[in-house]
Scaffold this motif. Structure first.
Motif, short mmCIF file in Angstrom:
data_model
loop_
_atom_site.label_atom_id
_atom_site.label_comp_id
_atom_site.label_asym_id
_atom_site.label_seq_id
_atom_site.Cartn_x
_atom_site.Cartn_y
_atom_site.Cartn_z
N GLY A 149 0.81 -1.22 0.00
CA GLY A 149 0.00 0.00 0.00
C GLY A 149 0.84 1.26 0.00
O GLY A 149 0.54 2.22 -0.71
N VAL A 150 1.91 1.26 0.80
CA VAL A 150 2.81 2.42 0.84
C VAL A 150 3.57 2.56 -0.48
O VAL A 150 3.70 3.65 -1.03
N LEU A 151 4.05 1.44 -1.02
CA LEU A 151 4.86 1.48 -2.25
C LEU A 151 4.07 1.96 -3.46
O LEU A 151 4.57 2.73 -4.27
N PHE A 152 2.84 1.48 -3.57
CA PHE A 152 2.05 1.76 -4.77
C PHE A 152 0.96 2.80 -4.52
O PHE A 152 0.02 2.92 -5.30
N ALA A 153 1.09 3.54 -3.43
CA ALA A 153 0.19 4.66 -3.13
C ALA A 153 -1.27 4.24 -3.10
O ALA A 153 -2.15 4.92 -3.61
#
Length: 318
Positions: free
Chosen positions: A245-249
């Motif tokens: 979730g953090v990596l791919f916004a």
């Protein structure tokens, strides 16, 4: 109503409420997408400048305070035992002056954490802790070289990389650096973005460890909780999802907050009872403060980082 329509509505309303001079012509107009992007980027930069001067909101202050307390706790343990943080700080026993370095490390963590609590010293603390946490992370690199196919070494590296990511976000936000190319790269918006990427990547091997080492994970879960094997898989999958979730916004701020919440529960449910059961044993205390430090790093990323919404990622900072 789309994101840009909502922003246009508020801008037009504000424009409509402005009282023009008698000789001027008041007009309503829709703001273009590029104008909205410029406004948002301008707001993000002014927000970062305000934060670097110490003007944090309540959530940010709580996250930084928790981060500082985690550091201070580890620093006190280092001074009590004259040693590094067990497997989390794998400094070779053969290193000359190892004991003196352990005391120096303890003092640095203790006073570095205290410094973060005060506006006058927060900038210098962030500057000092940034290289310290980077060196700490490098201590895990030899294991990656020796056994790159062993998931456990990636788990160990990921845990410390999360701590470094939290310190990096604070450095990029608080430390007022000069205009050299290196400092421009690791500070400001660029530094926060890179630290957030590192944070997201690091969560994936940590989550995988819950699935690969299920038995060891289950043994850590309190016996009074039901479905412990299911919880081991659930928390592992949850941490992987938070990293993705953090990596791919994909709701990245929420993902970072969920990670902080999960690890906070680990500290409370796993290591706090272990301390109560054996208050004179070193391992539970060290594991508690490492876990606390980890959770607070996630909270720092969640509250300090400027995430980009996947649906509006064309330069709009959220």
């Amino acid at each position: 109503m789309s994101f840009y329509k909502v922003i246009n509505h508020h801008l037009i309303q504000r424009n409509s409420s402005w009282r023009a001079p008698p000789h001027a012509t008041k007009t309503k107009r829709a703001y273009s997408k590029s104008e909205i992007e410029v406004l948002h980027l301008s707001f993000a930069k002014s927000s970062m400048a305000a934060t670097s001067r110490g003007a944090m909101n309540r959530q940010q202050q709580l996250a930084v305070t928790a981060f500082a307390l985690g550091l201070m706790g580890l620093g006190v343990l280092a001074l009590i035992y004259g040693d590094f943080a067990l497997v989390w700080q794998p400094v070779p026993n053969s290193l000359p002056g190892r004991s003196a370095l352990a005391y120096a490390s303890g003092l640095l963590m203790l006073f570095g954490g205290i410094g973060l609590l005060f506006r006058a010293t927060a900038v210098w603390s962030a500057r000092i802790l940034f290289p310290y946490l980077f060196i700490w992370m490098l201590l895990k690199v030899p294991a990656l070289v020796v056994a790159p196919k062993m998931e456990a070494v990636w788990l160990g590296f990921g845990e410390i990389a999360v701590l470094f990511a939290g310190g990096w976000v604070l450095f990029a936000t608080l430390a007022e650096t000069n205009s050299s190319r290196l400092f421009t790269f690791v500070s400001g918006e660029s530094g926060i973005r890179l630290a957030t990427i590192l944070f997201g990547i690091s969560l994936i091997p940590i989550g995988l460890s819950h699935i690969i080492y299920t038995k060891q994970t289950v043994d850590l879960i309190p016996s009074w909780l039901p479905f412990r094997t299911g919880l081991a898989y659930l928390t592992g999958a949850g941490q992987i999802c938070c990293g993705v979730g953090v990596l791919f916004a994909i709701v990245p701020r929420f993902a970072a907050m969920v990670e902080g919440g999960m690890v906070s529960l680990f500290a409370i449910l796993v290591w706090a009872p272990a301390i109560l059961a054996s208050p004179k044993t070193r391992l539970p205390w060290t594991a508690f403060f490492i876990t606390w430090f980890f959770a607070s790093s996630a909270w720092v990323v969640a509250t300090q980082a400027r995430f980009k919404d996947r649906a509006h990622s064309n330069g709009i900072v959220r």
